[in-house]
Motif scaffolding. Sequence first.
Motif, PDB file in Angstrom:
ATOM      1  N   ALA A 164      16.765  -3.046 -14.239  1.00  0.00           N
ATOM      2  CA  ALA A 164      16.860  -1.731 -13.604  1.00  0.00           C
ATOM      3  C   ALA A 164      16.073  -1.820 -12.311  1.00  0.00           C
ATOM      4  O   ALA A 164      14.899  -2.202 -12.312  1.00  0.00           O
ATOM      5  CB  ALA A 164      16.294  -0.646 -14.511  1.00  0.00           C
ATOM      6  N   LEU A 165      16.709  -1.504 -11.214  1.00  0.00           N
ATOM      7  CA  LEU A 165      16.067  -1.595  -9.903  1.00  0.00           C
ATOM      8  C   LEU A 165      15.532  -0.229  -9.508  1.00  0.00           C
ATOM      9  O   LEU A 165      16.281   0.752  -9.431  1.00  0.00           O
ATOM     10  CB  LEU A 165      17.064  -2.099  -8.873  1.00  0.00           C
ATOM     11  N   ILE A 166      14.223  -0.194  -9.282  1.00  0.00           N
ATOM     12  CA  ILE A 166      13.527   1.047  -8.947  1.00  0.00           C
ATOM     13  C   ILE A 166      13.060   0.977  -7.500  1.00  0.00           C
ATOM     14  O   ILE A 166      12.402   0.007  -7.104  1.00  0.00           O
ATOM     15  CB  ILE A 166      12.311   1.271  -9.872  1.00  0.00           C
ATOM     16  N   ASP A 167      13.398   1.988  -6.719  1.00  0.00           N
ATOM     17  CA  ASP A 167      12.970   2.041  -5.330  1.00  0.00           C
ATOM     18  C   ASP A 167      11.440   1.992  -5.269  1.00  0.00           C
ATOM     19  O   ASP A 167      10.754   2.854  -5.838  1.00  0.00           O
ATOM     20  CB  ASP A 167      13.491   3.325  -4.677  1.00  0.00           C
ATOM     21  N   ALA A 168      10.900   0.977  -4.601  1.00  0.00           N
ATOM     22  CA  ALA A 168       9.447   0.788  -4.577  1.00  0.00           C
ATOM     23  C   ALA A 168       8.725   1.854  -3.773  1.00  0.00           C
ATOM     24  O   ALA A 168       7.509   2.034  -3.926  1.00  0.00           O
ATOM     25  CB  ALA A 168       9.111  -0.596  -4.023  1.00  0.00           C
ATOM     26  N   ARG A 169       9.429   2.578  -2.912  1.00  0.00           N
ATOM     27  CA  ARG A 169       8.787   3.631  -2.124  1.00  0.00           C
ATOM     28  C   ARG A 169       8.782   4.977  -2.847  1.00  0.00           C
ATOM     29  O   ARG A 169       7.795   5.705  -2.801  1.00  0.00           O
ATOM     30  CB  ARG A 169       9.499   3.775  -0.778  1.00  0.00           C
ATOM     31  N   THR A 170       9.897   5.294  -3.496  1.00  0.00           N
ATOM     32  CA  THR A 170      10.037   6.623  -4.091  1.00  0.00           C
ATOM     33  C   THR A 170       9.915   6.652  -5.604  1.00  0.00           C
ATOM     34  O   THR A 170       9.688   7.702  -6.190  1.00  0.00           O
ATOM     35  CB  THR A 170      11.405   7.217  -3.718  1.00  0.00           C
ATOM     36  N   GLY A 171      10.081   5.484  -6.245  1.00  0.00           N
ATOM     37  CA  GLY A 171      10.057   5.448  -7.706  1.00  0.00           C
ATOM     38  C   GLY A 171      11.351   5.903  -8.343  1.00  0.00           C
ATOM     39  O   GLY A 171      11.439   6.014  -9.572  1.00  0.00           O
ATOM     40  N   ALA A 172      12.383   6.153  -7.538  1.00  0.00           N
ATOM     41  CA  ALA A 172      13.671   6.604  -8.075  1.00  0.00           C
ATOM     42  C   ALA A 172      14.502   5.409  -8.536  1.00  0.00           C
ATOM     43  O   ALA A 172      14.371   4.296  -8.005  1.00  0.00           O
ATOM     44  CB  ALA A 172      14.434   7.385  -7.006  1.00  0.00           C
TER      45      ALA A 172
ATOM     46  N   GLY B  84       0.787  -1.224   0.000  1.00  0.00           N
ATOM     47  CA  GLY B  84       0.000   0.000   0.000  1.00  0.00           C
ATOM     48  C   GLY B  84       0.817   1.270   0.000  1.00  0.00           C
ATOM     49  O   GLY B  84       0.266   2.366  -0.118  1.00  0.00           O
ATOM     50  N   GLU B  85       2.122   1.156   0.146  1.00  0.00           N
ATOM     51  CA  GLU B  85       2.974   2.342   0.206  1.00  0.00           C
ATOM     52  C   GLU B  85       3.953   2.411  -0.962  1.00  0.00           C
ATOM     53  O   GLU B  85       4.943   3.137  -0.905  1.00  0.00           O
ATOM     54  CB  GLU B  85       3.756   2.354   1.529  1.00  0.00           C
ATOM     55  N   ARG B  86       3.652   1.679  -2.017  1.00  0.00           N
ATOM     56  CA  ARG B  86       4.576   1.636  -3.147  1.00  0.00           C
ATOM     57  C   ARG B  86       4.284   2.748  -4.144  1.00  0.00           C
ATOM     58  O   ARG B  86       3.137   3.162  -4.328  1.00  0.00           O
ATOM     59  CB  ARG B  86       4.498   0.280  -3.843  1.00  0.00           C
ATOM     60  N   ALA B  87       5.342   3.194  -4.802  1.00  0.00           N
ATOM     61  CA  ALA B  87       5.219   4.208  -5.838  1.00  0.00           C
ATOM     62  C   ALA B  87       4.536   3.616  -7.065  1.00  0.00           C
ATOM     63  O   ALA B  87       4.367   2.397  -7.197  1.00  0.00           O
ATOM     64  CB  ALA B  87       6.606   4.730  -6.212  1.00  0.00           C
TER      65      ALA B  87
ATOM     66  N   HIS C 266      12.472  -3.212  -3.985  1.00  0.00           N
ATOM     67  CA  HIS C 266      12.588  -2.648  -5.329  1.00  0.00           C
ATOM     68  C   HIS C 266      11.670  -3.356  -6.332  1.00  0.00           C
ATOM     69  O   HIS C 266      11.394  -4.547  -6.200  1.00  0.00           O
ATOM     70  CB  HIS C 266      14.026  -2.782  -5.852  1.00  0.00           C
ATOM     71  N   TYR C 267      11.211  -2.576  -7.294  1.00  0.00           N
ATOM     72  CA  TYR C 267      10.724  -3.167  -8.534  1.00  0.00           C
ATOM     73  C   TYR C 267      11.964  -3.515  -9.368  1.00  0.00           C
ATOM     74  O   TYR C 267      12.831  -2.653  -9.577  1.00  0.00           O
ATOM     75  CB  TYR C 267       9.883  -2.174  -9.338  1.00  0.00           C
ATOM     76  N   ALA C 268      12.055  -4.727  -9.827  1.00  0.00           N
ATOM     77  CA  ALA C 268      13.134  -5.096 -10.743  1.00  0.00           C
ATOM     78  C   ALA C 268      12.523  -5.179 -12.140  1.00  0.00           C
ATOM     79  O   ALA C 268      11.701  -6.058 -12.427  1.00  0.00           O
ATOM     80  CB  ALA C 268      13.760  -6.434 -10.352  1.00  0.00           C
ATOM     81  N   VAL C 269      12.888  -4.233 -13.000  1.00  0.00           N
ATOM     82  CA  VAL C 269      12.327  -4.147 -14.352  1.00  0.00           C
ATOM     83  C   VAL C 269      13.370  -4.709 -15.316  1.00  0.00           C
ATOM     84  O   VAL C 269      14.450  -4.131 -15.474  1.00  0.00           O
ATOM     85  CB  VAL C 269      11.974  -2.697 -14.714  1.00  0.00           C
TER      86      VAL C 269
ATOM     87  N   ALA D  13       5.042   4.511 -13.571  1.00  0.00           N
ATOM     88  CA  ALA D  13       6.131   5.484 -13.555  1.00  0.00           C
ATOM     89  C   ALA D  13       7.475   4.794 -13.357  1.00  0.00           C
ATOM     90  O   ALA D  13       8.497   5.202 -13.934  1.00  0.00           O
ATOM     91  CB  ALA D  13       5.901   6.511 -12.451  1.00  0.00           C
ATOM     92  N   ALA D  14       7.490   3.721 -12.560  1.00  0.00           N
ATOM     93  CA  ALA D  14       8.729   2.981 -12.331  1.00  0.00           C
ATOM     94  C   ALA D  14       9.235   2.347 -13.621  1.00  0.00           C
ATOM     95  O   ALA D  14      10.434   2.369 -13.919  1.00  0.00           O
ATOM     96  CB  ALA D  14       8.508   1.918 -11.261  1.00  0.00           C
ATOM     97  N   VAL D  15       8.320   1.774 -14.389  1.00  0.00           N
ATOM     98  CA  VAL D  15       8.713   1.152 -15.656  1.00  0.00           C
ATOM     99  C   VAL D  15       9.216   2.198 -16.639  1.00  0.00           C
ATOM    100  O   VAL D  15      10.215   1.988 -17.345  1.00  0.00           O
ATOM    101  CB  VAL D  15       7.532   0.345 -16.242  1.00  0.00           C
ATOM    102  N   GLU D  16       8.548   3.336 -16.704  1.00  0.00           N
ATOM    103  CA  GLU D  16       9.005   4.406 -17.596  1.00  0.00           C
ATOM    104  C   GLU D  16      10.386   4.911 -17.178  1.00  0.00           C
ATOM    105  O   GLU D  16      11.231   5.210 -18.031  1.00  0.00           O
ATOM    106  CB  GLU D  16       7.991   5.555 -17.589  1.00  0.00           C
ATOM    107  N   ARG D  17      10.623   4.994 -15.878  1.00  0.00           N
ATOM    108  CA  ARG D  17      11.942   5.412 -15.401  1.00  0.00           C
ATOM    109  C   ARG D  17      12.998   4.390 -15.781  1.00  0.00           C
ATOM    110  O   ARG D  17      14.128   4.736 -16.149  1.00  0.00           O
ATOM    111  CB  ARG D  17      11.906   5.579 -13.872  1.00  0.00           C
ATOM    112  N   ALA D  18      12.651   3.126 -15.720  1.00  0.00           N
ATOM    113  CA  ALA D  18      13.597   2.076 -16.089  1.00  0.00           C
ATOM    114  C   ALA D  18      13.918   2.122 -17.584  1.00  0.00           C
ATOM    115  O   ALA D  18      15.060   1.889 -17.992  1.00  0.00           O
ATOM    116  CB  ALA D  18      13.023   0.714 -15.707  1.00  0.00           C
TER     117      ALA D  18
END
Length: 361
Positions: free
Chosen positions: A294-302, A239-242, A275-278, A246-251
């Motif tokens: 590409a590993l995306i921080d699941a909280r911030t989307g960075a 429930g607290e994930r970005a 992390h989201y691992a894309v 947006a994470a996939v687009e960042r990747a």
Amino acid sequence: MKTRTIRAWSWVHKWSSLVSTVFLLELCVTGLPLVFMHEIDEVLLHQAWEPAHADGRRLDLDQVLEVALSRHPGDVAAFMSFDEDRPVVNVTSVDPNGPAGKYNFQPIDQTSGEPAPPVAGHPVMEFLLQLHTDMFLGLPGMLFLGAMGLLLVVAVVSGVVLYAPFMKRLPFGTVRVKKAARTRWLDYHNLLGVVTVAWVLVVGVTGVVNTLATPILAYWKNTALKELTVAYDAPAPAGERASLDAAVERAKLALPGMKLQFVAFPGTDYSTDHHYAVFFHGDTPLTTHLTTPALIDARTGALAAVAPTPWYVKALSLSQPLHFGDYGGLALKILWALLDIATIIILGSGVYLWLAKRKAP
């Protein structure tokens, strides 16, 4: 080669073969249709299908995920993959309180959110694949079959060693057709064995690597990816994930020119708890099996890191298609099947020769 040395190698060849033969026959018999798994699935499961709104707006990945999870209340997302030829997103979810390893797989039409026909394997082929992979015993079954694969390598190497002195007496490829049945089958056994030795070693070694998939991925997470998790106190709650979209687009920005393959959600084998691992792959017959996450921080989307997979994970990625000849088109698959049949004959003739020798006066 001295007589004592020949006897030692003969003992190694006999027992490494006999101990593993039943299981190797099972692997060869189940592996034969699996070589053509994609072609068989296409024939058995082919369905004409069109997206609900081919030219319409597509749902973003967050909306697709919401639709999929709404159909399985209580599930959490595990993986998301993407069809290359259809506007379909495949969502794999799991009930955290349910049986281990039981997943729900949903192909979602991205133009409408409605279910799409699955491209998963036919139930018969899925049964054969599971039997071939771990005999329905999970990791212990995989490791056991890996041990049988190692015995196969030992049997092949010892067989080659024994074939060298045998070749001194007869021209290569000789089959003494006028001799007794046991002698003829010995010649067939030796001839097919030496002709297929390179292929059997390739398939045997890649099969062993495949059985180590779980410990290989666990080691990767606990070593190469461990430094990315030290800053976190607890896993990222769902429930607290970005935004996933947006994470996939960042990747994609981090890995331009590569093809999106799948997303591993936090807490799964292919990612960390945070992390989201894309994952992306190339577009050649070789690089299509080599992935870079590409590993995306699941909280911030960075973007946390682009983590090129280490050599042992690449070896795993390449061994899986190589094991089934699934990288060179139909011609290579036919060759794989013929060599598989030859191996079945080698294994069967080996058992016959052992039984015939025991019965001989």
